[in-house]
Motif scaffolding. Structure first.
Motif, PDB file in Angstrom:
ATOM      1  N   LEU B 128       0.917  -1.290   0.110  1.00  0.00           N
ATOM      2  CA  LEU B 128      -0.063   0.113  -0.090  1.00  0.00           C
ATOM      3  C   LEU B 128       0.909   1.130  -0.036  1.00  0.00           C
ATOM      4  CD1 LEU B 128      -2.775   1.192   0.600  1.00  0.00           C
ATOM      5  CD2 LEU B 128      -1.875   1.472   2.996  1.00  0.00           C
ATOM      6  N   LEU B 129       1.924   1.209   0.805  1.00  0.00           N
ATOM      7  CA  LEU B 129       2.595   2.373   1.079  1.00  0.00           C
ATOM      8  C   LEU B 129       3.500   2.757  -0.058  1.00  0.00           C
ATOM      9  CD1 LEU B 129       3.510   2.067   4.906  1.00  0.00           C
ATOM     10  CD2 LEU B 129       1.976   3.908   4.090  1.00  0.00           C
ATOM     11  N   TRP B 130       4.140   1.846  -0.730  1.00  0.00           N
ATOM     12  CA  TRP B 130       4.904   2.290  -1.851  1.00  0.00           C
ATOM     13  C   TRP B 130       3.808   3.038  -2.910  1.00  0.00           C
ATOM     14  CZ3 TRP B 130       9.622   2.970  -0.979  1.00  0.00           C
ATOM     15  CH2 TRP B 130      10.381   1.861  -0.332  1.00  0.00           C
ATOM     16  N   GLY B 131       2.880   2.621  -3.015  1.00  0.00           N
ATOM     17  CA  GLY B 131       1.751   3.297  -3.978  1.00  0.00           C
ATOM     18  C   GLY B 131       1.519   4.861  -3.660  1.00  0.00           C
ATOM     19  N   VAL B 132       1.390   4.959  -2.145  1.00  0.00           N
ATOM     20  CA  VAL B 132       1.180   6.464  -1.472  1.00  0.00           C
ATOM     21  C   VAL B 132       2.362   7.122  -1.937  1.00  0.00           C
ATOM     22  CG1 VAL B 132       0.813   7.635   0.544  1.00  0.00           C
ATOM     23  CG2 VAL B 132      -0.444   5.284   0.212  1.00  0.00           C
ATOM     24  N   ALA B 133       3.663   6.446  -1.434  1.00  0.00           N
ATOM     25  CA  ALA B 133       4.817   7.321  -1.830  1.00  0.00           C
ATOM     26  C   ALA B 133       4.746   7.836  -3.360  1.00  0.00           C
ATOM     27  CB  ALA B 133       6.048   6.562  -1.427  1.00  0.00           C
ATOM     28  N   PHE B 134       4.835   6.806  -4.193  1.00  0.00           N
ATOM     29  CA  PHE B 134       4.657   7.371  -5.921  1.00  0.00           C
ATOM     30  C   PHE B 134       3.770   8.252  -6.063  1.00  0.00           C
ATOM     31  CE2 PHE B 134       8.216   4.216  -5.964  1.00  0.00           C
ATOM     32  CZ  PHE B 134       8.982   4.801  -6.826  1.00  0.00           C
ATOM     33  N   GLY B 135       2.531   8.091  -5.428  1.00  0.00           N
ATOM     34  CA  GLY B 135       1.561   9.112  -5.923  1.00  0.00           C
ATOM     35  C   GLY B 135       1.990  10.589  -5.475  1.00  0.00           C
ATOM     36  N   ASN B 136       2.600  10.765  -4.288  1.00  0.00           N
ATOM     37  CA  ASN B 136       2.974  11.808  -3.744  1.00  0.00           C
ATOM     38  C   ASN B 136       4.100  12.429  -4.579  1.00  0.00           C
ATOM     39  OD1 ASN B 136       1.438  12.803  -1.449  1.00  0.00           O
ATOM     40  ND2 ASN B 136       1.922  10.921  -0.504  1.00  0.00           N
ATOM     41  N   ILE B 137       4.889  11.342  -4.971  1.00  0.00           N
ATOM     42  CA  ILE B 137       6.209  12.202  -5.619  1.00  0.00           C
ATOM     43  C   ILE B 137       5.617  12.792  -7.125  1.00  0.00           C
ATOM     44  CG2 ILE B 137       7.935  11.341  -7.190  1.00  0.00           C
ATOM     45  CD1 ILE B 137       8.518   9.064  -5.064  1.00  0.00           C
ATOM     46  N   LEU B 138       4.479  12.072  -7.707  1.00  0.00           N
ATOM     47  CA  LEU B 138       3.857  12.787  -8.937  1.00  0.00           C
ATOM     48  C   LEU B 138       3.321  13.765  -8.752  1.00  0.00           C
ATOM     49  CD1 LEU B 138       3.186   9.003 -10.439  1.00  0.00           C
ATOM     50  CD2 LEU B 138       3.899  11.348 -11.823  1.00  0.00           C
ATOM     51  N   ARG B 139       2.579  13.698  -7.738  1.00  0.00           N
ATOM     52  CA  ARG B 139       1.513  14.958  -7.447  1.00  0.00           C
ATOM     53  C   ARG B 139       2.562  16.283  -6.900  1.00  0.00           C
ATOM     54  NH1 ARG B 139      -0.664  16.298  -2.151  1.00  0.00           N
ATOM     55  NH2 ARG B 139      -2.940  17.606  -2.628  1.00  0.00           N
ATOM     56  N   GLY B 140       3.433  15.863  -6.160  1.00  0.00           N
ATOM     57  CA  GLY B 140       4.366  16.901  -5.940  1.00  0.00           C
ATOM     58  C   GLY B 140       4.310  17.219  -4.379  1.00  0.00           C
ATOM     59  N   VAL B 141       5.226  17.873  -3.624  1.00  0.00           N
ATOM     60  CA  VAL B 141       4.999  17.762  -2.332  1.00  0.00           C
ATOM     61  C   VAL B 141       5.731  19.286  -1.917  1.00  0.00           C
ATOM     62  CG1 VAL B 141       5.240  15.190  -1.655  1.00  0.00           C
ATOM     63  CG2 VAL B 141       7.330  16.624  -2.104  1.00  0.00           C
ATOM     64  N   PRO B 142       5.417  19.820  -0.752  1.00  0.00           N
ATOM     65  CA  PRO B 142       6.127  21.144  -0.355  1.00  0.00           C
ATOM     66  C   PRO B 142       7.579  21.242  -0.317  1.00  0.00           C
ATOM     67  CG  PRO B 142       3.993  20.212   0.935  1.00  0.00           C
ATOM     68  CD  PRO B 142       4.446  19.337   0.181  1.00  0.00           C
ATOM     69  N   LEU B 143       8.093  21.733  -1.021  1.00  0.00           N
ATOM     70  CA  LEU B 143       9.631  21.863  -1.033  1.00  0.00           C
ATOM     71  C   LEU B 143       9.890  23.330  -0.671  1.00  0.00           C
ATOM     72  CD1 LEU B 143      11.085  19.512  -3.584  1.00  0.00           C
ATOM     73  CD2 LEU B 143      10.442  18.894  -1.321  1.00  0.00           C
ATOM     74  N   ASP B 144      10.898  23.659   0.008  1.00  0.00           N
ATOM     75  CA  ASP B 144      11.378  24.916   0.149  1.00  0.00           C
ATOM     76  C   ASP B 144      12.312  25.371  -0.896  1.00  0.00           C
ATOM     77  OD1 ASP B 144      13.466  24.078   1.369  1.00  0.00           O
ATOM     78  OD2 ASP B 144      12.965  24.768   3.562  1.00  0.00           O
ATOM     79  N   THR B 145      12.872  26.740  -0.451  1.00  0.00           N
ATOM     80  CA  THR B 145      13.871  27.053  -1.718  1.00  0.00           C
ATOM     81  C   THR B 145      15.213  25.999  -1.617  1.00  0.00           C
ATOM     82  OG1 THR B 145      14.510  28.592   0.006  1.00  0.00           O
ATOM     83  CG2 THR B 145      13.023  29.270  -1.736  1.00  0.00           C
ATOM     84  N   ARG B 146      15.420  25.541  -0.409  1.00  0.00           N
ATOM     85  CA  ARG B 146      16.334  24.659  -0.059  1.00  0.00           C
ATOM     86  C   ARG B 146      16.256  23.198  -0.649  1.00  0.00           C
ATOM     87  NH1 ARG B 146      16.900  24.738   5.204  1.00  0.00           N
ATOM     88  NH2 ARG B 146      18.939  23.833   5.433  1.00  0.00           N
ATOM     89  N   HIS B 147      15.074  22.748  -1.353  1.00  0.00           N
ATOM     90  CA  HIS B 147      14.683  21.494  -1.635  1.00  0.00           C
ATOM     91  C   HIS B 147      14.238  20.850  -0.480  1.00  0.00           C
ATOM     92  CE1 HIS B 147      15.879  23.030  -5.373  1.00  0.00           C
ATOM     93  NE2 HIS B 147      17.137  22.755  -5.310  1.00  0.00           N
ATOM     94  N   GLU B 148      14.106  21.193   0.675  1.00  0.00           N
ATOM     95  CA  GLU B 148      13.672  20.558   1.817  1.00  0.00           C
ATOM     96  C   GLU B 148      12.087  20.194   2.150  1.00  0.00           C
ATOM     97  OE1 GLU B 148      15.656  18.928   4.075  1.00  0.00           O
ATOM     98  OE2 GLU B 148      17.589  20.123   4.146  1.00  0.00           O
ATOM     99  N   TYR B 149      11.788  19.144   2.393  1.00  0.00           N
ATOM    100  CA  TYR B 149      10.508  18.857   2.448  1.00  0.00           C
ATOM    101  C   TYR B 149       9.896  19.691   3.649  1.00  0.00           C
ATOM    102  CZ  TYR B 149       6.060  15.931   3.294  1.00  0.00           C
ATOM    103  OH  TYR B 149       4.847  15.544   3.354  1.00  0.00           O
ATOM    104  N   VAL B 150       8.570  20.152   3.684  1.00  0.00           N
ATOM    105  CA  VAL B 150       8.320  20.858   4.678  1.00  0.00           C
ATOM    106  C   VAL B 150       6.696  20.649   4.970  1.00  0.00           C
ATOM    107  CG1 VAL B 150       9.916  22.936   4.743  1.00  0.00           C
ATOM    108  CG2 VAL B 150       7.794  23.128   3.298  1.00  0.00           C
ATOM    109  N   GLY B 151       6.300  19.532   4.528  1.00  0.00           N
ATOM    110  CA  GLY B 151       4.897  19.252   4.504  1.00  0.00           C
ATOM    111  C   GLY B 151       4.306  18.524   5.709  1.00  0.00           C
ATOM    112  N   GLY B 152       5.057  17.581   6.465  1.00  0.00           N
ATOM    113  CA  GLY B 152       4.556  16.901   7.435  1.00  0.00           C
ATOM    114  C   GLY B 152       3.920  15.576   7.079  1.00  0.00           C
ATOM    115  N   PHE B 153       3.461  15.051   7.909  1.00  0.00           N
ATOM    116  CA  PHE B 153       2.902  13.608   7.549  1.00  0.00           C
ATOM    117  C   PHE B 153       1.678  13.588   6.858  1.00  0.00           C
ATOM    118  CE2 PHE B 153       0.639   9.540   9.004  1.00  0.00           C
ATOM    119  CZ  PHE B 153       1.582   8.673   8.215  1.00  0.00           C
ATOM    120  N   VAL B 154       0.812  14.202   7.540  1.00  0.00           N
ATOM    121  CA  VAL B 154      -0.624  14.317   7.117  1.00  0.00           C
ATOM    122  C   VAL B 154      -0.842  14.687   5.601  1.00  0.00           C
ATOM    123  CG1 VAL B 154      -2.910  15.248   7.527  1.00  0.00           C
ATOM    124  CG2 VAL B 154      -1.225  15.055   9.406  1.00  0.00           C
ATOM    125  N   ASN B 155       0.256  15.564   5.227  1.00  0.00           N
ATOM    126  CA  ASN B 155       0.083  16.092   3.893  1.00  0.00           C
ATOM    127  C   ASN B 155       0.027  14.920   2.799  1.00  0.00           C
ATOM    128  OD1 ASN B 155       1.172  17.773   1.376  1.00  0.00           O
ATOM    129  ND2 ASN B 155       0.962  19.074   2.679  1.00  0.00           N
TER     130      ASN B 155
END
Lengths: 462, 337
Positions: B128-155
């Motif tokens: 289940l989780l690999w699909g969730v992970a790839f879904g998020n990779i494609l959808r895009g996640v909040p990355l700041d200007t230093r390319h750090e993930y700033v979205g938290g878990f619920v995102n």
């Protein structure tokens, strides 16, 4: 505790735990392959029984090594993302090569070995365990090359624009002088560990008079392996100490809690005094030994912590460049002590079992059985020493541990991961040890002649 | 072709290989409580993947290592950003791996039942989780200007990614059922075939829905083409299950997984991890990559050794090509035997 401390604890716990299973895998795979070779060449049944018996213990241990290894690869990115960003160009290569060359080899051929007993021709089946064993050695080489680069970075430049390390010579990384001494030191220690396991389990059975035909050769083989590998550990350890003194003099000074540069420097077997060894009440010292270990000459100069601290502050800027001395001082001694103790017991066991003799002394039996834990402790202290002794750096002289941690991972997340993994590892340790003892106690199996029926039951099944 | 493109493609191949191979391992684990009626049948199922599951899992480790070496920024942001899901995957893979080895080592029902739970949960969660992970990779996640993930878990728990998770979960389950129909004989084969035929419709709806959503969201022509091919393969596989053509069905579900993985990677390109905050923050094959020298070294290593790995791993499947039956499963092991 902040995220940095928690991440360090997690790395320490998961790595020491992983390295309980790794040396047994590396050493025992080769010993089992050797025993199976002896069976294939001589046809003597006791070799086959020994192969099966030690092979089972090997597999119980191997499963744990595999699953705890996944954590090792993932946690660089999870907990140490800024480290990964900084070193990826250099450090990632040996890791990827390790996966492609070593992990595939060991896992695929071990699967063939486990399930191939009645399906592969005898010699081909023998080749599978050797290939798996070679896989474990390759794996050790590449991961030690990666670690050695952290101890003594070579073959790279730091790009001033990106601020990241960039690989300039893979050859330099793979033939790093640190790797070349660390690899044989680690591998001989792995054999010492596996030899002690053979010695201890065999002693347990022989003491009860069980299956002499399997466990007497097991005891002798184990004890010889401990002795020979132990000599290898000593020689390579000596070379390593000299290279370490050259490349990381602070680590050598911290190993002795030597604060003032001395010429010659003595080695203390133990010290009673303040925890960091600065104030001493009493100690037992061997004159000039530290000089000899560090420089190869009994009169050689060994730099002290205070002098090095001043020097580093000038070179790298203000800061504390002294590792946590109580840990480096004692782990260094315990590493050597437990290794030497295992060797001494192995020598005694060999002597008292010479020419078919049976040791009469009850304490010798107990000591021989207890030997199993000594190399494991020595290995752990060795790694704790070499990793703690490098602090405050992750990459010596280049990148600090405090800069390495993931900036966006909260202390709560690391704490969750630390607690979950520690509890899980604890439970699995209890199960693993229980299973190991159960199978060790059961002794070597009798050999049944396999039938030729194509629909016969599998020789091995989960 | 740029070396960064080559390595992006190679990482796509590694993930496709991982999903193709461990996909049916996961499926077998998930179906353990569904298809087996007694312990011998459970052991039959586990033993179909016994000799190969560990080698299959190495594809993941090499994909991770290759990402570290070729795209350090991607590795760093992804692994620190998807922290808790990855921790869950780790725990699942640990329990599952140990369970395979230890389950049969003590002849006790409670002992076996506990490890069975580890195999089932340890297969279900990553599937289940690999699909969730790839879904998020494609959808895009909040990355700041230093390319750090700033979205938290619920995102990470959004409908699109969850549908991605459902896609891998159901697809791997189908793939596992098809694999069991191909690799066993007797009752389990029969049941697996029937279940595969039953799963076909729902999997087409879920996986088709996810690929459609992906296509509409990104409108990437090559992605559309590969998604279409994956859908065709899936339809063919489902048809083959109806006619109990087990070999064809397995080839088709395998092709579905590989084509769908390629569709996702092609759609993602040239990004490796898009930022939902600003395009400039996205990680791409260019700004996440290692130096040309490192990529060149790695390319040579890959060129030299990948064929060898493929050859011996393929040979393993050849050695263990025969169908297993419940009668071939030996009696529960005694420690001393």
């Amino acid at each position: 505790m902040d995220a940095l401390d928690l991440a360090r604890w997690q790395f320490g716990i998961t790595t020491v735990y992983h390295f309980i299973f790794v040396p047994i895998t590396i050493g025992l795979s080769a010993l089992v392959a050797g025993l199976q070779t002896a069976w294939v060449r001589t046809g003597k049944e006791h070799y086959l029984r020994a192969t099966r018996f030690w092979g089972k213990l090997f597999l119980i241990n191997f499963a744990m090594g595999v699953v705890t290894g996944i954590v090792q690869e993932f946690q660089f990115g999870m907990n140490w993302s800024d480290y990964s960003r900084f070193v990826g160009d250099v450090f990632g290569a040996p890791l990827a090569i390790e996966g492609l060359l070593a992990f595939f080899l060991e896992s695929t051929f071990l699967g063939l070995w486990i399930f191939g007993w009645d399906r592969l021709p005898k010699k081909l089946h023998l080749a599978t365990i050797w290939l798996a064993s070679i896989g474990t050695l390759l794996s050790a080489y590449f991961i030690l090359a990666a670690n050695s680069w952290m101890q003594h970075p070579v073959g790279y430049t730091v790009n001033p624009d990106s601020g990241r390390a960039e690989l300039t010579s893979i050859w330099a990384v793979l033939t790093n002088s640190t790797t070349l001494v660390t690899f044989p030191h680690t591998i001989t220690a792995c054999f010492l560990t596996a030899g002690a396991l053979l010695l201890a389990v065999s002693a347990w059975h022989l003491r009860k008079g069980n299956q002499e035909e399997v466990f007497r050769p097991g005891l002798r083989l184990g004890a010889w392996v401990v002795l020979i590998a132990g000599v290898g550990v000593l020689i390579t350890g000596d070379l390593q100490a000299r290279i370490m003194t050259e490349q990381q003099p602070m680590k050598m000074a911290a190993a002795e809690a030597l604060y003032q540069t001395s010429e010659p420097a003595s080695f203390s077997l133990f010290t009673i005094g303040s925890l960091d060894g600065r104030e001493e009440v009493a100690s037992v010292r061997i004159p000039s030994l530290l000089s000899f270990m560090a420089t190869g000459s009994p009169g050689g100069e060994v730099e002290g912590i205070d002098n090095l601290q001043a020097e580093y502050a000038q070179r790298y800027g203000e800061g504390d460049y002294v590792p946590y001395v109580p840990v480096t001082y004692w782990s260094f001694r315990l590493m050597i002590g437990f290794g030497a103790l295992a060797m001494a017991i192995a020598a005694l066991a060999l002597w008292s079992s010479r020419k078919g003799r049976r040791p009469a002394n009850r304490w010798l039996w107990i000591a021989a059985i207890a030997t199993v834990g000594m190399p494991l402790l020595a290995n752990s202290f060795g790694w704790i020493f070499t990793e703690m002794g490098r602090q405050p750096w992750t990459v010596f002289g280049v990148f600090k541990t405090a800069e390495s941690v993931s900036p966006t991972v909260s202390a709560g997340e690391v704490a969750t991961s630390l607690i979950v993994l520690t509890l899980l590892y604890g439970v699995l340790a209890v199960i693993e040890i229980g299973l190991f003892l159960r199978y060790a106690r059961a002794g070597a199996p009798e050999i049944e002649t396999p039938s030729d029926d194509p629909d016969r039951p599998l020789a091995f099944a989960y | 072709m740029e070396l960064t493109t080559v390595w992006f493609a190679l990482i796509a191949v590694l993930w496709a290989g991982y999903f193709l191979l461990e996909g049916f391992d996961f499926g077998v684990g998930i179906l353990l409580p569904v298809l087996a009626r007694d312990d011998r049948e459970r052991r039959l199922m586990i033993n179909t993947i016994g000799p190969v599951w560990d080698g299959n899992e190495v594809w993941l480790l090499v994909a991770g290592g290759a990402t570290f070496a070729a795209f350090p920024e991607w590795y760093a942001t992804l692994f620190s950003g998807f922290y808790l899901p990855l921790l869950l995957i780790l725990v699942a893979l640990i329990l599952r791996g140990v369970a395979f080895e230890y389950r049969g080592k003590v002849d006790d029902d409670r002992w076996r039942r506990r490890w069975d739970a580890c195999i089932i949960g340890g297969s279900l969660a990553p599937a289940l989780l690999w699909g969730v992970a790839f879904g998020n990779i494609l959808r895009g996640v909040p990355l700041d200007t230093r390319h750090e993930y700033v979205g938290g878990f619920v995102n990470l728990l959004n409908p699109y990614a969850l549908l991605g998770g459902l896609t891998t979960l159901t697809l791997f389950t189908l793939h596992g059922a098809v694999f069991l129909a191909l690799k066993t004989d007797g009752e389990v084969r029969h049941r697996a075939g029937r279940l595969a035929a039953l799963l076909g419709g729902p999997v087409i709806a879920i996986a088709g829905g996810f690929l459609l959503w992906t296509g509409v969201r990104h409108g990437d022509p090559a992605g559309w083409a590969l998604s279409g091919a994956a859908a065709l393969a899936l339809a063919g596989g489902v048809a083959a299950t109806q006619f109990r053509r087990e070999g064809w069905a397995f080839l088709a579900t395998g092709a579905t997984i590989v084509l769908a993985t390629f569709a996702l990677f092609v759609t993602l390109f040239p990004n490796v991890l898009p930022s939902s905050l600003a395009d400039a923050n996205s990680l791409t094959v260019t700004n996440a990559s290692s130096t040309p020298y490192t990529l060149t070294v790695m390319t040579w290593v890959a060129v030299a050794f990948t064929p060898i790995v493929l050859a011996y791993q393929g040979w393993t499947y050849w050695v263990f090509r025969k169908r297993l039956t419940a009668e071939q499963i030996p009696a529960a092991v005694k420690e001393s035997v």
